[in-house]
Design a protein around this motif. Structure first.
Motif, PDB file in Angstrom:
ATOM      1  N   UNK A   1       0.818  -1.212   0.000  1.00 35.70           N
ATOM      2  CA  UNK A   1       0.000   0.000   0.000  1.00 35.70           C
ATOM      3  C   UNK A   1       0.855   1.267   0.000  1.00 35.70           C
ATOM      4  N   UNK A   2       0.530   2.200  -0.881  1.00 33.73           N
ATOM      5  CA  UNK A   2       1.258   3.464  -0.958  1.00 33.73           C
ATOM      6  C   UNK A   2       0.733   4.452   0.078  1.00 33.73           C
ATOM      7  N   UNK A   3       1.562   5.429   0.388  1.00 36.89           N
ATOM      8  CA  UNK A   3       1.133   6.470   1.322  1.00 36.89           C
ATOM      9  C   UNK A   3      -0.030   7.275   0.733  1.00 36.89           C
ATOM     10  N   UNK A   4       0.004   7.500  -0.567  1.00 42.79           N
ATOM     11  CA  UNK A   4      -1.077   8.230  -1.222  1.00 42.79           C
ATOM     12  C   UNK A   4      -2.406   7.506  -1.040  1.00 42.79           C
ATOM     13  N   UNK A   5      -2.401   6.183  -1.239  1.00 44.95           N
ATOM     14  CA  UNK A   5      -3.638   5.410  -1.115  1.00 44.95           C
ATOM     15  C   UNK A   5      -4.148   5.393   0.328  1.00 44.95           C
ATOM     16  N   UNK A   6      -3.233   5.256   1.293  1.00 46.19           N
ATOM     17  CA  UNK A   6      -3.643   5.250   2.694  1.00 46.19           C
ATOM     18  C   UNK A   6      -4.192   6.612   3.106  1.00 46.19           C
ATOM     19  N   UNK A   7      -3.536   7.684   2.655  1.00 43.43           N
ATOM     20  CA  UNK A   7      -4.041   9.031   2.930  1.00 43.43           C
ATOM     21  C   UNK A   7      -5.419   9.213   2.310  1.00 43.43           C
ATOM     22  N   UNK A   8      -5.591   8.736   1.078  1.00 39.71           N
ATOM     23  CA  UNK A   8      -6.887   8.828   0.418  1.00 39.71           C
ATOM     24  C   UNK A   8      -7.968   8.058   1.150  1.00 39.71           C
ATOM     25  N   UNK A   9      -7.603   6.893   1.707  1.00 42.85           N
ATOM     26  CA  UNK A   9      -8.558   6.104   2.493  1.00 42.85           C
ATOM     27  C   UNK A   9      -9.028   6.882   3.710  1.00 42.85           C
ATOM     28  N   UNK A  10      -8.074   7.496   4.405  1.00 44.37           N
ATOM     29  CA  UNK A  10      -8.427   8.262   5.612  1.00 44.37           C
ATOM     30  C   UNK A  10      -9.275   9.480   5.245  1.00 44.37           C
ATOM     31  N   UNK A  11      -8.856  10.202   4.205  1.00 40.92           N
ATOM     32  CA  UNK A  11      -9.581  11.409   3.804  1.00 40.92           C
ATOM     33  C   UNK A  11     -11.006  11.070   3.366  1.00 40.92           C
ATOM     34  N   UNK A  12     -11.165   9.972   2.630  1.00 44.28           N
ATOM     35  CA  UNK A  12     -12.500   9.567   2.196  1.00 44.28           C
ATOM     36  C   UNK A  12     -13.373   9.195   3.392  1.00 44.28           C
ATOM     37  N   UNK A  13     -12.792   8.477   4.344  1.00 39.58           N
ATOM     38  CA  UNK A  13     -13.551   8.097   5.537  1.00 39.58           C
ATOM     39  C   UNK A  13     -14.013   9.328   6.312  1.00 39.58           C
ATOM     40  N   UNK A  14     -13.171  10.381   6.320  1.00 36.98           N
ATOM     41  CA  UNK A  14     -13.519  11.614   7.021  1.00 36.98           C
ATOM     42  C   UNK A  14     -14.420  12.527   6.190  1.00 36.98           C
ATOM     43  N   UNK A  15     -14.677  12.163   4.934  1.00 35.72           N
ATOM     44  CA  UNK A  15     -15.542  12.979   4.093  1.00 35.72           C
ATOM     45  C   UNK A  15     -14.862  14.187   3.492  1.00 35.72           C
ATOM     46  N   UNK A  16     -13.541  14.145   3.346  1.00 36.23           N
ATOM     47  CA  UNK A  16     -12.793  15.261   2.760  1.00 36.23           C
ATOM     48  C   UNK A  16     -12.852  15.174   1.236  1.00 36.23           C
ATOM     49  N   UNK A  17     -13.252  16.236   0.595  1.00 34.97           N
ATOM     50  CA  UNK A  17     -13.398  16.250  -0.852  1.00 34.97           C
ATOM     51  C   UNK A  17     -12.042  16.269  -1.543  1.00 34.97           C
TER      52      UNK A  17
END
Length: 257
Positions: free
Chosen positions: A31-47
């Motif tokens: 898993x890349x850092x970009x993908x993990x960051x995207x997972x967290x941001x999506x879970x938090x509802x960040x556009x």
């Protein structure tokens, strides 16, 4: 500082490393850092267009334990073809009459990764709460790659890396050598070299530190990773028949959130 632990497992995963809307859609081996960051941001509802909101993820530190690297597979796709001209993508020759675009999408099949995340307590609390009740559902690199359970193993852990090394059950892997005496070799990826690392060290550079996820303005910075092979206690290498029970026992152990 605090920490949490994730288990990323499922039939398919795909962690795009270099390709961006190209016919050959690659995957990194973890898993890349970009993908993990995207997972967290999506879970938090960040556009996607809210690049400023990504700044608080920069303080996080990721460590990846490769329980099972998985098998690389390539899925052959065609997009379009047989459609009206205005609904069909143009070919390299400039025509889009009846053309179909061919894409090859790379995946890791049956892979398992345990991720230790260190960072500020308030940031990890928000992430953990969001993963328990996500705004947008988490997935393993692509929306079609649904994660297995349990996804979130432990929150508010004082030393998640120590848990990776000594406590989190290890998923079976037929390619892994049998335990030698009381230990078993396991691959780790680190963002910073650690004094306790027992194996040889090599590394690589990835451009996977996200600055923006905006569809037409994506940007990533470079990150260096260190790879080692650590010898974990053989007792962590559990039977496939008892793995999920032991994972649940670990996740619900007294002292976890």
């Amino acid at each position: 500082m605090s920490g949490l632990l994730l288990r990323l497992a499922g039939p398919l995963q795909s962690w795009g490393e270099r390709s961006a809307f190209t016919p050959d859609r690659d995957t990194a081996p973890f898993p890349t850092r970009s993908a993990l960051t995207g997972m967290f941001a999506a879970a938090e509802g960040i556009h996607r267009h809210n690049a400023a909101a990504l700044e608080h993820y920069r303080a996080l530190q990721f460590t990846v334990r490769v329980d099972r690297p998985g098998t690389r597979i390539v899925d052959y796709h065609t997009v379009g073809g047989g459609q009206p001209k205005e609904k069909t993508a143009a070919t390299s020759g400039g025509s889009n009459k009846g053309a179909a675009v061919i894409t090859r999408r790379h995946y890791l099949a049956d892979a398992v990764f345990i991720i230790a995340v260190d960072g500020p307590h308030d940031t990890l609390t928000r992430i953990a709460d969001a993963l328990h009740q996500p705004h947008w559902s988490p997935y393993l690199g692509r929306r079609s790659c649904v994660p297995d359970e349990p996804l979130l193993l432990r929150t508010h852990t004082a030393d998640p890396v120590d848990d990776l090394l000594h406590h989190v059950p290890l998923s079976p892997d037929t390619a892994r050598p049998a335990p030698r005496e009381d230990s078993v070799p396991v691959t780790f990826w680190w963002e910073h070299p650690k004094a306790h690392q027992s194996g040889g060290v090599d590394g690589l550079n990835l451009y996977d530190m996200p600055r923006s996820f905006a569809p037409h303005d994506r940007g990533h910075d470079r990150r260096h990773l260190y790879r080692t092979v650590e010898r974990l206690p053989a007792r962590l290498a559990v039977s496939p028949h008892t793995l999920h029970r032991q994972l649940i026992d670990y996740a619900t152990k007294e002292g976890s959130a």
